[in-house]
Design an enzyme around this catalytic site. Structure first.
Site, PDB file in Angstrom:
ATOM      1  N   LYS A   1      -0.479  -0.989  -2.847  1.00 56.12           N
ATOM      2  CA  LYS A   1      -0.058  -0.791  -4.244  1.00 56.12           C
ATOM      3  C   LYS A   1       0.233   0.682  -4.469  1.00 56.12           C
ATOM      4  O   LYS A   1      -0.588   1.533  -4.158  1.00 56.12           O
ATOM      5  CB  LYS A   1      -1.177  -1.248  -5.201  1.00 56.12           C
TER       6      LYS A   1
ATOM      7  N   LYS B   1      -7.678   6.653  -5.426  1.00 57.22           N
ATOM      8  CA  LYS B   1      -7.372   6.349  -6.828  1.00 57.22           C
ATOM      9  C   LYS B   1      -7.499   4.853  -7.084  1.00 57.22           C
ATOM     10  O   LYS B   1      -8.143   4.425  -8.058  1.00 57.22           O
ATOM     11  CB  LYS B   1      -5.962   6.828  -7.166  1.00 57.22           C
TER      12      LYS B   1
ATOM     13  N   LYS C   1       2.892   3.893  -1.014  1.00 56.75           N
ATOM     14  CA  LYS C   1       3.774   4.756  -1.812  1.00 56.75           C
ATOM     15  C   LYS C   1       5.150   4.716  -1.170  1.00 56.75           C
ATOM     16  O   LYS C   1       5.277   4.448   0.029  1.00 56.75           O
ATOM     17  CB  LYS C   1       3.258   6.192  -1.835  1.00 56.75           C
TER      18      LYS C   1
ATOM     19  N   ASP D   1       7.652   5.449 -10.434  1.00 59.38           N
ATOM     20  CA  ASP D   1       7.093   6.797 -10.352  1.00 59.38           C
ATOM     21  C   ASP D   1       8.201   7.723 -10.863  1.00 59.38           C
ATOM     22  O   ASP D   1       9.095   7.271 -11.587  1.00 59.38           O
ATOM     23  CB  ASP D   1       6.680   7.121  -8.908  1.00 59.38           C
TER      24      ASP D   1
ATOM     25  N   SER E   1      -1.151  -1.319 -13.885  1.00 58.59           N
ATOM     26  CA  SER E   1      -0.336  -2.077 -12.920  1.00 58.59           C
ATOM     27  C   SER E   1      -1.139  -3.241 -12.355  1.00 58.59           C
ATOM     28  O   SER E   1      -0.626  -4.351 -12.198  1.00 58.59           O
ATOM     29  CB  SER E   1       0.113  -1.171 -11.773  1.00 58.59           C
TER      30      SER E   1
END
Length: 453
Positions: free
Chosen positions: A98, A122, A134, A174, A385
């Site tokens: 994720k 995180k 990412k 993002d 999310s």
């Protein structure tokens, strides 16, 4: 990479860092993230040597896979362009990969890996069942038409679609990737898959399964985290002078929530400079300028003659009580930090990913300024999310108010976990160490339980 029974916890950490640098040459942002996290874990390895025995840090610093691919697309003039796309799938011990997608000319392997590595901790801190990934591309969406954006995102998705899915890897937005870009990707993914897998993306439009409060979540969450930091100083946000770097969605909604909770936002910025008004800024006007009219922040001075615009000095030279760096990585250096300290700042909460340099963080810590690291303070975005994923799985939609309350609870829990972990391992008040330790231990324990994979 094997372990040495004679080495200390610090020597072990240094050996892992050395190996990371050898294997990933010329990736300074990635090194910065690994070093910051790894050194803070030394007390954990001293107290729990079984983490060394199971080589958890070695495994955690090496992504499961790093995907790079060509993205060819045609502009409105019929000219063909080629960009490079990325997706790092770093760790899925506690759930599907994720993390967001970033479209920006600065995107490279080092930045994607640094963001993905930070995402491990995180996402763990949120308490949700999500792993870490990412992605993005070195594509600049600024100045592009809707059709150019659509063609680029469709080309990007032609390759990325092979590696994602609701139970595999769930991208979000993002920098440079908002609801429009996500919706284009959803459409192309559906076309390629031949099925409507609603949970394959987050940050979608409400009508295609998105969640309320997605665009507000990172900014709101950062302010909720800063609020808890202030409460530990027996203060509230009421009347605090706040400065916020950036003028994107994180910055705008951090300003909105800070003002709602009684603070006075006196400065914000974009890449051209910053605006300042001691009486406080009007966030609704900033929204109009940046989100609707797509204009420079300097245009705000036409709305209010008492506001000044500066494109020479740093925003961090302005005296304030609370500073929220919400723009981009390494935007706040040691000189900026010392200016803030000299001017009496009491709380720093990172709304962006790693916006403060290592030397800036050291300066804050040496001066006993409360510092909230991004992996904790800006986790509200990925937390919501994950709530969107939960809604998609159960085919329900929760109200804005319900999600806002969940977000407040999550940010309070992240703060408490970080604070308590720091205290347990002899680093009271160090929220960086606390966040790293709390995030690491959850993932590490699951990695050990799942065996050597």
């Amino acid at each position: 990479m094997g372990t040495n029974k004679e080495e200390s916890a610090k020597q072990y950490v240094e050996r892992v860092i050395h190996t990371v640098k050898e294997r990933s040459p010329n990736e300074p942002e990635f090194y910065q993230a690994v070093e910051e996290i790894a050194y803070s874990l030394v007390p954990v390895f001293e107290k729990h040597p079984h983490y060394i025995k199971h080589a958890v840090l070695e495994r955690m610093t090496e992504p499961d896979r790093m995907i790079t691919f060509r993205v060819a697309w045609m502009d409105d003039e019929g000219v063909i362009h080629v960009n490079r796309g990325y997706r790092v799938q770093f760790n899925n011990a506690i759930g599907p990969y994720k993390g967001g997608l970033r479209f920006d000319p600065s995107v490279n392997a080092s930045i994607i890996k640094f963001l993905g590595f930070e995402q491990i901790f995180k996402n763990s801190l949120t308490g949700q069942a999500i792993g870490a990934g990412k992605g993005g591309a070195d594509f600049n969406p600024k100045g592009k038409s809707d059709m150019e954006i659509m063609r680029f995102t469709q080309s990007y998705m032609n390759e990325l679609s092979k590696y994602i899915g609701p139970n595999v890897d769930v991208p979000a937005g993002d920098i440079g990737v908002g609801g429009r870009e996500i919706d284009y990707m959803v459409g192309q993914y559906k076309r390629l898959r031949g099925a409507f897998e609603k949970g394959a993306f987050t940050g979608k439009g409400i009508d295609v399964g998105g969640s309320w409060m997605r665009q507000e979540s990172t900014g709101y969450g950062t302010v909720y985290f800063a609020k808890r930091m202030l409460e530990d100083q027996d203060k509230s946000l009421e009347g605090q002078r706040v400065i916020v770097s950036g003028a994107g969605k994180v910055s705008i909604y951090a300003m909105e929530k800070a003002i709602e909770l009684g603070a006075k936002v006196i400065a914000c910025s974009d890449s051209s400079g910053y605006i300042f008004d001691e009486a406080g800024l009007d966030v609704e006007k900033i929204k109009q300028l940046k989100e609707v009219e797509n204009k420079r922040i300097s245009e705000y001075t036409k709305f209010n003659s008492n506001t000044t615009f500066d494109n020479e000095e740093s925003i961090w030279t302005i005296p304030c009580d609370v500073a929220l760096p919400c723009a981009t990585q390494n935007e706040l250096d040691e000189n900026n930090a010392r200016a803030l300290i000299e001017n009496g700042v009491s709380v720093i909460a990172e709304g962006a990913n790693m916006p403060c340099t290592h030397d800036a963080i050291l300066a804050f810590q040496e001066s006993d300024v409360a510092f909230g690291p991004g992996k904790a303070a800006n986790a509200g975005g990925v937390a919501v999310s994950a709530l969107e994923m939960a809604q998609n799985s159960s085919r329900v939609s929760w109200s804005f108010e319900a999600i806002d309350q969940m977000l407040q609870d999550i940010m309070t829990d992240i703060y408490d976990k970080s604070k308590n972990a720091a205290q347990e391992y002899g680093q009271e008040g160090n929220l960086i160490a606390g966040a790293n330790i709390a995030g690491f231990k959850k993932v590490a324990d699951v990695m050990i339980a799942q065996g050597i994979i």
